[in-house]
Design an enzyme around this catalytic site. Structure first.
Site, PDB file in Angstrom:
ATOM      1  N   PRO A  87      37.163  37.641  35.235  1.00 51.70           N
ATOM      2  CA  PRO A  87      37.974  38.525  34.389  1.00 51.70           C
ATOM      3  C   PRO A  87      37.121  39.561  33.652  1.00 51.70           C
ATOM      4  O   PRO A  87      37.655  40.547  33.143  1.00 51.70           O
ATOM      5  CB  PRO A  87      38.643  37.564  33.392  1.00 51.70           C
ATOM      6  CG  PRO A  87      38.561  36.216  34.023  1.00 51.70           C
ATOM      7  CD  PRO A  87      37.299  36.230  34.842  1.00 51.70           C
TER       8      PRO A  87
ATOM      9  N   GLU B  77      33.480  26.808  33.395  1.00 50.64           N
ATOM     10  CA  GLU B  77      33.492  27.927  32.453  1.00 50.64           C
ATOM     11  C   GLU B  77      32.816  29.164  33.022  1.00 50.64           C
ATOM     12  O   GLU B  77      32.870  30.238  32.432  1.00 50.64           O
ATOM     13  CB  GLU B  77      32.768  27.508  31.166  1.00 50.64           C
ATOM     14  CG  GLU B  77      33.688  27.481  29.960  1.00 50.64           C
ATOM     15  CD  GLU B  77      32.941  27.130  28.715  1.00 50.64           C
ATOM     16  OE1 GLU B  77      32.737  28.024  27.894  1.00 50.64           O
ATOM     17  OE2 GLU B  77      32.553  25.956  28.554  1.00 50.64           O
TER      18      GLU B  77
ATOM     19  N   ARG C  17      41.913  44.400  55.835  1.00 48.09           N
ATOM     20  CA  ARG C  17      42.981  45.168  56.482  1.00 48.09           C
ATOM     21  C   ARG C  17      42.634  46.637  56.631  1.00 48.09           C
ATOM     22  O   ARG C  17      43.312  47.372  57.341  1.00 48.09           O
ATOM     23  CB  ARG C  17      44.302  44.979  55.749  1.00 48.09           C
ATOM     24  CG  ARG C  17      44.309  45.488  54.319  1.00 48.09           C
ATOM     25  CD  ARG C  17      45.473  44.923  53.536  1.00 48.09           C
ATOM     26  NE  ARG C  17      46.761  45.227  54.153  1.00 48.09           N
ATOM     27  CZ  ARG C  17      47.355  46.427  54.102  1.00 48.09           C
ATOM     28  NH1 ARG C  17      46.779  47.411  53.445  1.00 48.09           N
ATOM     29  NH2 ARG C  17      48.504  46.631  54.676  1.00 48.09           N
TER      30      ARG C  17
ATOM     31  N   ASP D 114      49.123  54.519  54.768  1.00 47.92           N
ATOM     32  CA  ASP D 114      48.784  55.905  54.460  1.00 47.92           C
ATOM     33  C   ASP D 114      49.672  56.440  53.351  1.00 47.92           C
ATOM     34  O   ASP D 114      49.223  57.149  52.467  1.00 47.92           O
ATOM     35  CB  ASP D 114      48.945  56.785  55.700  1.00 47.92           C
ATOM     36  CG  ASP D 114      47.861  56.498  56.724  1.00 47.92           C
ATOM     37  OD1 ASP D 114      46.886  55.826  56.347  1.00 47.92           O
ATOM     38  OD2 ASP D 114      48.000  56.919  57.872  1.00 47.92           O
TER      39      ASP D 114
END
Ligand code: 9WO
Length: 257
Positions: free
Chosen positions: A89, A116, A154, A169
């Site tokens: 994060p 942690e 992808r 696109d």
């Protein structure tokens, strides 16, 4: 392109990343995914990979040594240089633009923390980039790694079929949200399909879709609108959408300037 996953649950990442488009890209030889478990490079009968944090407090911290040994084994398995990413994060946000850049690299190593987190010295010495997939806390970096693999894999040339590429696109080109989609039946208890989509007038359909994209981006993600390069025609379409929306609802949406 090659992905190396460093994780206490490497099979978990490979499994979730191994379906659909990404799985097919693997079958097509466009990418490979390799798992590395620090437990296998941990010392002693207990094969410890974590220890208590200096300074006290709850939770455990991943040890430097097993991770360094795992990285060494990973590097010895293939001479290609690996771009090492730590998922947390605290990282910079992963964006479509960054995914596109990562897709051009020959090899990415994904370090997945548990507990942690990882001893800061290992991160300082070995990690090239720290990335976040969003402002929430998971139980570990594995799901974030699977998300990154999916987003990057992808984009490999040949991973998507023609139909899938066209969709991509339209999202990536302009940074707007997608328009709504409808399929059969035309009339349903939940509502009718917008008449313009049944008109056969391709220019009108394109205008309507563009206007819906602009309008939804304005309503849901006005931050994206600030970055998007809008043409004069776009501004007119959005202005008309706004006028209709305000006439129907009577007040501007939250956060609109
Ligand atoms: C666990 C913990 C336990 C007790 C007290 C404090 C604590 N903090 C954490 C914690 O934040 N653990 C992280 C779990 C450590 C790094 C890997 N983990 C993780 C990655 N959670 N969420 C992510 C993540 C990664 C990328 N984008 C969004 C979230």
């Amino acid at each position: 392109m090659r992905f190396d996953i460093l994780s206490l649950f490497p099979d978990f990442v490979a499994q979730i990343a191994g379906h659909g488009v990404v799985g097919r890209a693997g079958e097509r030889g466009l990418l490979s995914i390799h798992g590395w478990n620090p437990r296998d490079w941990a010392e002693g009968n207990y094969r410890r990979v974590d220890d208590r944090p200096f300074g006290g407090g709850p939770g455990m911290v991943m040890l430097i040594e097993p991770l360094q040994a795992t990285l060494a084994a990973m590097r010895a398995a293939d001479p290609a240089p690996a771009h090492v990413i730590y998922l947390s994060p605290q990282g910079r946000p992963l964006t479509q633009a960054r995914a596109r850049e990562l897709a051009a690299l020959p090899r990415i190593a994904l370090l997945c923390g548990r507990y942690e987190g990882v001893d800061e010295r290992l991160l300082q010495a070995e990690v090239d980039e720290e990335l976040s997939i969003g402002d929430y806390v998971l139980s570990g970096g594995e799901l974030a790694a699977a998300v990154l693999i999916d987003a990057v894999a992808r984009l490999q040339d040949g991973a998507l079929n023609d139909a899938e590429s066209a969709v991509q696109d339209s999202f990536e080109g302009d940074g707007l949200l997608d328009c709504p989609h409808y399929t059969r039946p035309v009339e349903h208890a939940l509502g009718k399909v917008p008449a313009v989509l049944l008109s056969g007038n391709h220019a009108e359909i394109a205008h309507w879709r563009r206007q819906q994209s602009l309008g939804r981006t304005w309503l849901r993600r006005p931050d994206l609108l600030d970055e998007a390069a809008l043409s004069k025609a776009d501004r007119k379409l959005l202005e008309a959408f706004r006028a209709q929306w305000l006439a129907a609802v009577g007040e501007p949406p939250d956060g609109d300037a």
